[in-house]
Design an enzyme around this catalytic site. Structure first.
Site, PDB file in Angstrom:
ATOM      1  N   GLU A   4      13.647   0.465   3.746  1.00  0.00           N
ATOM      2  CA  GLU A   4      13.213  -0.816   4.310  1.00  0.00           C
ATOM      3  C   GLU A   4      12.394  -1.610   3.293  1.00  0.00           C
ATOM      4  O   GLU A   4      12.537  -2.828   3.162  1.00  0.00           O
ATOM      5  CB  GLU A   4      12.387  -0.571   5.572  1.00  0.00           C
ATOM      6  CG  GLU A   4      11.855  -1.815   6.234  1.00  0.00           C
ATOM      7  CD  GLU A   4      10.492  -1.628   6.866  1.00  0.00           C
ATOM      8  OE1 GLU A   4       9.679  -2.575   6.816  1.00  0.00           O
ATOM      9  OE2 GLU A   4      10.234  -0.527   7.392  1.00  0.00           O
ATOM     10  N   HIS A   5      11.531  -0.924   2.538  1.00  0.00           N
ATOM     11  CA  HIS A   5      10.735  -1.592   1.505  1.00  0.00           C
ATOM     12  C   HIS A   5      11.623  -2.157   0.401  1.00  0.00           C
ATOM     13  O   HIS A   5      11.362  -3.246  -0.119  1.00  0.00           O
ATOM     14  CB  HIS A   5       9.728  -0.604   0.905  1.00  0.00           C
ATOM     15  CG  HIS A   5       8.417  -0.595   1.617  1.00  0.00           C
ATOM     16  ND1 HIS A   5       7.252  -1.031   1.042  1.00  0.00           N
ATOM     17  CD2 HIS A   5       8.085  -0.219   2.877  1.00  0.00           C
ATOM     18  CE1 HIS A   5       6.254  -0.924   1.910  1.00  0.00           C
ATOM     19  NE2 HIS A   5       6.741  -0.411   3.029  1.00  0.00           N
ATOM     20  N   GLU A  20      -0.083   2.312   0.679  1.00  0.00           N
ATOM     21  CA  GLU A  20      -0.058   2.024   2.116  1.00  0.00           C
ATOM     22  C   GLU A  20      -0.424   3.255   2.934  1.00  0.00           C
ATOM     23  O   GLU A  20      -1.097   3.149   3.970  1.00  0.00           O
ATOM     24  CB  GLU A  20       1.328   1.528   2.528  1.00  0.00           C
ATOM     25  CG  GLU A  20       1.629   0.106   2.084  1.00  0.00           C
ATOM     26  CD  GLU A  20       3.001  -0.356   2.558  1.00  0.00           C
ATOM     27  OE1 GLU A  20       3.683   0.431   3.245  1.00  0.00           O
ATOM     28  OE2 GLU A  20       3.384  -1.498   2.239  1.00  0.00           O
TER      29      GLU A  20
END
Length: 481
Positions: free
Chosen positions: A95-96, A172
């Site tokens: 997704e990143h 993150e």
């Protein structure tokens, strides 16, 4: 004198206008009925969701409305539940990388094209779903669909971008560890579904993020990004015919065959009544979550459970109302100065779920907060009243309508519904289901899921006062004579 008379007369007239004429009971009843009719009409006047399937099995769904903007996105029925211990975090990693360029668009070109449209491009990954969506001007729909199709079919997975995002994700993970609400829910899943795929986090472990290779990510995409698992959804100023034509043009090439010649079914995840405690007295507040096993998406029991959650409500010390709040637990928390906040949740997955409550408290009020919270659960099973259910149904109706304020929530609703239910459930149908709930149904459903069941408990922070698990378990029933 004349001026003062005019002033007094004007003030009197103003008070009369503000107060208005007194309405008769019959007129008030008529106005209430007209309001009810308007609400019912509004439910049925919501545009219909149109659905068309491409030849490769990919559903295309849209809800048309007269707006200058629209939201379009691709929802994919895959998440961390479909990962193994070895590749946990691959979906989050992919997704990143999706916004870091495709085989047709290098990263810089991709970013400039999105910015030139003035579009908002976003994505998320959960335990069972992944989504990529854009909010755009309606006239830019063709470009948006082409970009989204490019993302899900031609992600470049460049080595330089993989290493760059690897560092970003590791950072993150450190930030996520500082958000104790997220941490306690991850621990809750880890203990409730221990030994199963749902116990793993969406982001993956630090070791996995450091070791995942380009081949691992490419295998993940090739295995799961298939047409039968995807939904192209749009809401706002869109034409369904145009959307279908664009989908045929750009997404007909999405593969639809699997190695086993069938869409993979996620492994079953058993629920285990258990606990996990992470004591850290250096933290100022304790985060505690308690949950029982809930139903999956398609279960009709979800509506009574949502009504039950609305009865308990939510609370924060910053809320107004004090002890006059409608939630009984919120009133108790205010009068006794217990927790800082609490919220109920009903987290659903395809075949199971978590129904529970999360609260934040200082170290000396954990036991009392948990005692009253479990007492409210028992009351839901035994003595909830019609008045409470009526109020909770209105709160739930309001929440459902408020969630669909804007094209993006509507688009997300369409995509999620088609993946979870196989169709879009209208607000009118939701309203009918809510209307059918009564106090007896709430008591029966809550007894089925809560009464005398083993809960899963997770606690983080200064939790010395968190009661022993056997004591928590003994509060899941009442001895009645």
């Amino acid at each position: 004198m004349a001026a003062s008379s005019v002033c007094r007369a004007g003030c009197a007239a103003g008070r009369t206008l503000l107060r208005g004429p007194r309405s008769s009971p019959a007129l008030m009843s008529l106005m209430r009925n007209r309001g009810a009719a308007t609400y019912a009409q509004a439910l049925h006047n919501i545009p219909e969701t149109q659905v068309t399937s491409l030849d490769n099995g990919l559903p295309v769904a849209s809800e048309e409305s007269d707006q200058p903007t629209c939201t379009v996105g691709v929802w994919i029925g895959v998440g961390s539940r479909y990962e193994s211990e070895k590749n946990n975090g691959a979906g989050y990693f992919v997704e990143h990388l999706a916004f870091k360029g495709t085989k047709k668009r290098p990263c810089a070109t991709f970013e400039k094209e999105v910015e030139s449209m003035g579009a908002h491009l976003n994505s998320y990954t959960s335990r069972e779903q992944t989504a990529y969506f854009m909010k755009i001007l309606s006239k830019d729909l063709p470009r948006a669909v082409e970009i989204l199709a490019d993302i899900v079919q031609n992600c470049s997975l460049e080595d330089s971008q993989i290493e760059k995002e690897r560092s970003t994700i590791l950072q993150e993970l450190q930030e996520i560890d500082s958000n104790l609400t997220d941490v306690v829910f991850d621990y809750l899943h880890a203990t409730a579904f221990q030994g199963t795929a749902l116990s793993r986090t969406v982001e993956g472990t630090t070791e996995n993020i450091k070791s995942l290779t380009r081949a691992d990510l490419a295998t993940y995409i090739d295995t799961h990004y298939k047409a039968p698992r995807m939904v192209l959804a749009a809401a706002g100023g869109v034409s369904h015919k145009e959307l279908v034509d664009l989908a045929r043009q750009h997404m007909s090439g999405v593969p639809f065959k699997y190695k086993e010649d069938a869409v993979p079914i996620p492994p079953p995840c058993r629920f285990t009544g258990s606990e996990i405690r992470v004591r850290d007295d250096a933290l100022p507040l304790a985060h505690v979550a308690i949950a029982v096993e809930g139903p999956g998406w398609s279960s009709p029991d979800n509506i009574p459970l949502l009504v039950a959650n609305s009865i308990i409500g939510r609370y924060d010390r910053t809320f107004g109302g004090g002890k006059n709040q409608s939630s009984r637990l919120a009133t108790i928390a205010t009068e006794n100065k217990l927790c800082h906040s609490f919220q109920t949740f009903n987290t659903c997955y395809s075949d199971t779920g978590l129904f529970g409550l999360h609260f934040v408290s200082d170290a000396l009020n954990i036991e009392d907060t948990l005692h009253f919270a479990q007492g409210e659960w028992m009351r839901l099973c035994i003595s909830v009243t019609d008045g409470e259910v009526k109020r909770a149904k209105n709160i739930l109706r309001n929440a459902l309508v408020a969630q669909l304020d804007g094209t993006t929530p509507v688009c997300e609703s369409i995509g999620s519904h088609l993946l979870n239910y196989g169709r879009r459930i209208s607000l009118a149908e939701w309203d009918a289901r809510i209307a059918a709930v009564d106090a007896r149904m709430v008591r029966e459903v809550c007894s089925k899921y809560i009464y005398d069941k083993c809960p899963a408990v997770a606690g983080v922070g200064p939790i010395e006062q968190l009661p022993d698990y056997n004591r928590i378990r003994s509060a899941m029933y009442w001895l009645r004579f």
